[in-house]
Design a protein around this motif. Structure first.
Motif, short mmCIF file in Angstrom:
data_model
loop_
_atom_site.label_atom_id
_atom_site.label_comp_id
_atom_site.label_asym_id
_atom_site.label_seq_id
_atom_site.Cartn_x
_atom_site.Cartn_y
_atom_site.Cartn_z
N ARG A 73 3.91 21.25 57.40
CA ARG A 73 4.31 21.90 58.66
C ARG A 73 5.83 21.98 58.74
NH1 ARG A 73 0.85 18.40 62.89
NH2 ARG A 73 1.72 19.89 64.39
N LEU A 74 6.40 22.51 57.65
CA LEU A 74 7.86 22.54 57.55
C LEU A 74 8.50 23.44 58.59
CD1 LEU A 74 8.45 22.54 53.68
CD2 LEU A 74 8.37 20.62 55.26
N ARG A 75 7.84 24.52 58.95
CA ARG A 75 8.43 25.42 59.95
C ARG A 75 8.59 24.71 61.29
NH1 ARG A 75 5.42 29.10 56.75
NH2 ARG A 75 6.80 30.68 55.83
N GLU A 76 7.65 23.82 61.61
CA GLU A 76 7.78 23.07 62.86
C GLU A 76 8.94 22.08 62.81
OE1 GLU A 76 4.11 21.31 64.11
OE2 GLU A 76 2.93 23.03 63.38
N HIS A 77 9.41 21.78 61.60
CA HIS A 77 10.52 20.85 61.43
C HIS A 77 11.83 21.59 61.14
CE1 HIS A 77 8.05 17.25 61.66
NE2 HIS A 77 7.20 17.80 60.82
N GLY A 78 11.87 22.90 61.40
CA GLY A 78 13.12 23.63 61.29
C GLY A 78 13.30 24.49 60.06
N TYR A 79 12.29 24.57 59.19
CA TYR A 79 12.39 25.38 57.97
C TYR A 79 12.31 26.86 58.33
CZ TYR A 79 10.90 27.39 53.46
OH TYR A 79 10.77 28.15 52.33
N ARG A 80 13.34 27.62 58.00
CA ARG A 80 13.37 29.05 58.28
C ARG A 80 14.05 29.77 57.13
NH1 ARG A 80 17.35 32.08 62.29
NH2 ARG A 80 16.64 34.21 61.96
N VAL A 81 13.40 30.79 56.61
CA VAL A 81 13.92 31.54 55.47
C VAL A 81 14.09 33.00 55.85
CG1 VAL A 81 13.55 32.19 53.05
CG2 VAL A 81 12.72 29.99 53.87
N VAL A 82 15.22 33.59 55.43
CA VAL A 82 15.43 35.02 55.61
C VAL A 82 15.52 35.67 54.23
CG1 VAL A 82 16.53 34.88 57.87
CG2 VAL A 82 17.92 34.63 55.82
N LEU A 83 14.92 36.82 54.10
CA LEU A 83 14.92 37.54 52.84
C LEU A 83 16.27 38.18 52.56
CD1 LEU A 83 11.48 39.39 52.96
CD2 LEU A 83 12.15 37.67 51.30
N HIS A 223 9.13 32.42 34.65
CA HIS A 223 9.07 31.28 35.56
C HIS A 223 9.75 31.62 36.89
CE1 HIS A 223 8.78 27.01 36.62
NE2 HIS A 223 10.01 27.09 37.08
N HIS A 224 10.74 32.48 36.86
CA HIS A 224 11.50 32.79 38.06
C HIS A 224 10.89 33.91 38.91
CE1 HIS A 224 14.69 30.49 35.99
NE2 HIS A 224 15.08 30.21 37.21
N VAL A 225 9.75 34.46 38.50
CA VAL A 225 9.18 35.58 39.27
C VAL A 225 7.85 35.24 39.93
CG1 VAL A 225 10.31 37.27 37.77
CG2 VAL A 225 7.94 36.66 37.32
N PHE A 226 7.34 34.00 39.76
CA PHE A 226 6.02 33.74 40.36
C PHE A 226 6.11 33.05 41.71
CE2 PHE A 226 6.17 29.97 37.47
CZ PHE A 226 5.87 28.95 38.35
N GLY A 227 7.27 33.15 42.37
CA GLY A 227 7.40 32.62 43.71
C GLY A 227 7.12 33.67 44.77
N GLU A 228 7.38 33.30 46.03
CA GLU A 228 7.24 34.23 47.14
C GLU A 228 8.02 33.69 48.33
OE1 GLU A 228 3.34 33.69 49.56
OE2 GLU A 228 2.76 33.52 47.45
N VAL A 229 8.39 34.59 49.22
CA VAL A 229 9.09 34.22 50.46
C VAL A 229 8.42 34.95 51.61
CG1 VAL A 229 11.23 34.41 51.76
CG2 VAL A 229 11.31 33.75 49.35
N ASN A 230 8.00 34.19 52.61
CA ASN A 230 7.37 34.77 53.80
C ASN A 230 6.23 35.73 53.43
OD1 ASN A 230 9.29 33.35 55.24
ND2 ASN A 230 10.64 35.10 55.52
N GLY A 231 5.47 35.35 52.39
CA GLY A 231 4.32 36.14 51.98
C GLY A 231 4.63 37.27 51.02
N GLU A 232 5.89 37.52 50.72
CA GLU A 232 6.26 38.61 49.80
C GLU A 232 6.44 38.05 48.39
OE1 GLU A 232 9.86 41.84 49.15
OE2 GLU A 232 9.27 41.29 51.20
N LYS A 233 5.55 38.43 47.49
CA LYS A 233 5.56 37.89 46.13
C LYS A 233 6.82 38.32 45.38
CE LYS A 233 0.53 37.65 45.54
NZ LYS A 233 -0.63 38.14 44.76
#
Length: 536
Positions: A73-83, A223-233
């Protein structure tokens, strides 16, 4: 008086915090021991000049597992990411540039400036990588089969092998190439333009002391392309507050789960009794007992510093001695009085919030690696610059900016008895010279700088050889063979001792996957042991 816990985690980096959280959530009494005054390992935010803060080592996010974000529940603890508005910006010495991101249509239009054939090939290239990346995403949260466990090994291998079997023949051929070939060989099959291959091939040298022509470098690209941010692969983003905001959110989740976190508590040695790990001794002499010890440090410092050699099998000691570390990375932060003005795009724009790659071709990257290999470090390094203050104004005073400079072409050790303590300033000057060549006036805008040579990274964060991945990401040090074949399922050769750092599957980056997997392996083992005892 000796303190006692159910589990002790050595090292408060992000994987250690993730592991501690899952163990505590399962009901264990857990303690995390961190040598520094702040948790987070290499994912921390520090003030390096009055009013200027930035991520100190790791500096951008994509690979952090969505399951870990949800469970903790990281977002509830202040985790916020911008693309990032653009993924990458590649300025060229001749004044042209290539901007990648913002959608396939705009990216293809940019690529078409250099090659219409490459623009046509781009969708198929991304589709090929996406197919393989989807399989690796599944495997990232799987415990590798542990070679030597008979039927259990075969069943685990078959189960995970079925995921690879989902790929069609073409996909399996691509996978084989990516694991065994160089990034240059792989990209040459798809593209003809040097700038296009440079912007795509840069990922193959990130944290990799190699050139894009080095066999096996294609996997690092993958290895550097299999992540995602805010649901965007495949996307990359900036964490508001810097990478320290990630680990501070994790620490808050751990405390909520009942984890005890101790800082300024360096571990001096792993204590064993009758061949089993039973606790740790701190540098202060204090003893802390636990039947489960989990090391969130690299294999080399763990087995060559904290563990008594007599507790390890001879062959294992030999393998660890041969374990390859050293990512060839040099890390800087600079405080800026103003934004850089690139010759290729002088006015402010979305390119200043992208990953700015200063390496015009794969050949340039190969030369940087060869010079580093022969002379210790290159005078023309590969540089990626991010300016996070364009997305996060909490990092700097009003009107000022901060830039991250992540650079390749720096050997972990220097030849002829030279020391990084003697050459770090000259290397930093060479890095700024590279940026100056693309953005005249940049050096004059630098008001302060924070320098981390490979030796600084080792001293400050415990990264052997300055290796941000805790070990080379090559085929012989991946999956069930990370760090050593027969101990790929997070188990050390000493009963009671486990590993949960980037030196285990699936490797480096701020993923949380090793910590997640190690905790589940420990809990599975504990459950099986409990059932066996009940049957007895």
């Amino acid at each position: 008086m000796t303190q006692r816990y159910d589990a002790v985690v050595i090292g408060g980096g992000h994987n250690g915090l993730v592991c501690a959280f899952y163990l505590a959530r399962a009901g264990l009494k857990v303690c995390v021991l961190e040598a520094r005054s702040v948790v987070g390992g290499a994912a921390v935010t520090e003030e390096f000049a009055p009013g200027f803060r930035n991520s100190t080592a790791s500096y951008t996010v994509s690979l952090l597992q969505p399951k870990v974000i949800r469970d903790m529940r990281l977002r509830e603890h202040g985790y916020r990411v911008v693309l990032r508005p653009l993924a990458n910006f590649l300025p060229l010495p001749d004044g042209r540039s290539l901007a990648m991101g913002g959608g396939m249509a705009s990216t293809r239009a940019e690529v078409a400036k250099f090659s219409s054939a490459d623009a046509e090939a781009l969708p198929a290239y991304h589709a090929a990588l996406d197919r393989i990346a989807d399989v690796l995403r599944d495997l990232a949260l799987s415990i590798p089969p542990n070679v030597g466990e008979g039927l259990a090994t075969l069943l685990d291998a078959a189960r995970q092998g079925r995921r690879l079997g989902r790929l069609d023949v073409e996909g399996q051929r691509d996978l084989l190439e990516l694991f065994t070939r160089s990034a240059r060989e792989f990209l040459d099959r798809w593209f003809e333009s040097d700038p296009v291959k440079a912007v795509l091939g840069f990922d193959s040298v990130v944290g990799n002391h190699a050139g894009p022509s080095t066999p096996g470098s294609a996997y690092v690209l993958l290895h550097h392309v299999f992540g995602e941010v805010n649901g965007e692969k495949g996307a990359w983003g900036h964490v508001i507050g810097g990478m320290g905001a990630v680990t501070q959110a994790m620490a808050a989740a751990c405390r909520d789960a009942g984890v005890t976190i101790r800082t300024e508590a360096p571990v001096a040695r792993v204590v064993t009794e009758r061949g089993r790990a039973t606790g740790v001794q701190l540098a202060s002499g204090e003893l802390i007992a636990a039947p489960i010890l989990v090391a969130n440090i690299g294999p080399k410092p763990l087995y060559e510093t904290l563990v008594d050699p007599v507790d390890l099998p001879a062959d294992f000691r030999t393998r660890i001695a041969a374990y390859q570390v050293g990512s060839g990375s040099f890390r800087m932060n600079v405080a800026l009085s103003e934004l850089p003005r690139f010759t290729a795009w002088p006015e402010p724009g979305p390119h200043l919030s992208a990953g700015i790659i200063l390496a015009p071709s794969l050949a340039y990257m190969d030369v940087a690696f060869e010079e580093a290999r022969k002379r210790g470090w290159t005078r023309r390094p590969v540089v990626e610059m991010l300016i996070p203050s364009t997305l996060d104004d909490s990092l700097t005073p009003p009107g000022a900016h901060v830039a991250s400079l992540f650079c390749q072409g720096f050997s972990p050790t220097l030849p002829d008895g030279r020391s990084w303590d003697e050459e770090r300033e000259a290397a930093a000057d060479a890095i700024l010279d590279v940026v100056e060549g693309y953005a005249p006036g940049f050096k004059a805008s630098v008001t302060a700088r924070q320098i981390h040579s490979p030796l600084d990274l080792e001293r400050k964060f415990g990264l052997a050889g300055g290796d941000i991945f805790h070990g080379r990401m090559s085929l012989d040090q991946l999956w069930a063979a990370r760090p050593v074949l027969g101990h790929g399922s997070y188990r050390a050769p000493i009963p009671g001792l486990w590993m949960c750092g980037a030196g285990t599957h699936p490797g480096g980056g701020v993923t949380g996957a090793p910590g997640h997997n190690a905790a589940h392996a420990i809990l599975r083992d504990r459950s099986l042991l409990g059932r066996w005892r009940r049957r007895r």
